[in-house]
Design an enzyme around this catalytic site. Structure first.
Site, short mmCIF file in Angstrom:
data_model
loop_
_atom_site.label_atom_id
_atom_site.label_comp_id
_atom_site.label_asym_id
_atom_site.label_seq_id
_atom_site.Cartn_x
_atom_site.Cartn_y
_atom_site.Cartn_z
CG ASP A 8 -5.39 -2.40 0.65
OD1 ASP A 8 -6.73 -2.65 0.61
OD2 ASP A 8 -4.79 -2.19 -0.42
CD GLU A 67 -10.17 -1.92 1.88
OE1 GLU A 67 -10.97 -1.57 0.76
OE2 GLU A 67 -9.08 -1.34 1.62
CG ASP A 139 -1.52 -2.10 -3.39
OD1 ASP A 139 -2.64 -2.29 -3.15
OD2 ASP A 139 -0.79 -2.24 -4.23
#
Length: 173
Positions: A8, A67, A139
């Site tokens: 991420d 992502e 996160d």
């Protein structure tokens, strides 16, 4: 058996998650965050690159998911996010990992069943899927969610590959 590294990306905090895929199950290996310091972007990108490279050396993933950039309200933020993604992708490609990209909606859908899930819902589902006793940092949970999404997506593609090759003009034989 695959070891999947999910990322991420972020210019200040990059979350990561490492899972092992055994059949349809995902087993937790590690997760955490790479926190960058300073005001200028170049040293932050270097920290992200070096951090991801170190994680790759330590856990030896065989697959890599990240992502995609979403268009934020602030174009400057989207550009910084794109550069952070670039640093992570270069670390993966230098380790000869094939890079798979997923939208936030795809990740949420794969983990929670809803593309509109909240961060809290994603965290909760990550805990359940990986049988974690505590809630991972946001996160890090997102990095784990990327890895889980990749595991589910790759499994679906493999499962479909035998069926797709047996179709003629859109019909199964």
């Amino acid at each position: 058996m695959s070891i999947i590294l999910g990322i991420d990306p972020g210019s200040r905090i990059t979350g990561y998650g490492v899972v092992q895929q055994k059949g349809s199950k995902c087993i937790y290996i590690a997760s955490g965050c790479i926190r960058t310091k300073g005001d200028t972007l170049a040293p932050k990108l270097d920290m992200i690159f070096n951090g991801i490279s170190e994680i790759i050396k330590q856990y030896q993933p065989t697959e890599f998911g990240i992502e995609q950039v979403f268009m934020a309200k602030n174009p400057d933020s989207a550009l910084k996010l794109g550069q952070a993604r670039g640093a992570a992708i270069v670390a993966a490609t230098q380790a000869d990992l094939y890079v798979c990209e997923y939208s936030a909606r795809q990740i949420k859908q794969a983990v929670s069943g809803s593309g509109g899930a909240t961060k809290e819902q994603v965290q909760q589902m990550v805990m359940q899927i990986l049988n974690l006793s505590g809630r991972p940092q946001a996160d890090a949970a997102d990095g784990l969610a990327v890895a889980i999404c990749h595991a589910h997506t790759a499994q679906t593609i493999v499962a479909m590959s035998g069926k797709v090759s047996k179709t003629v003009r859109g019909r199964f034989r």
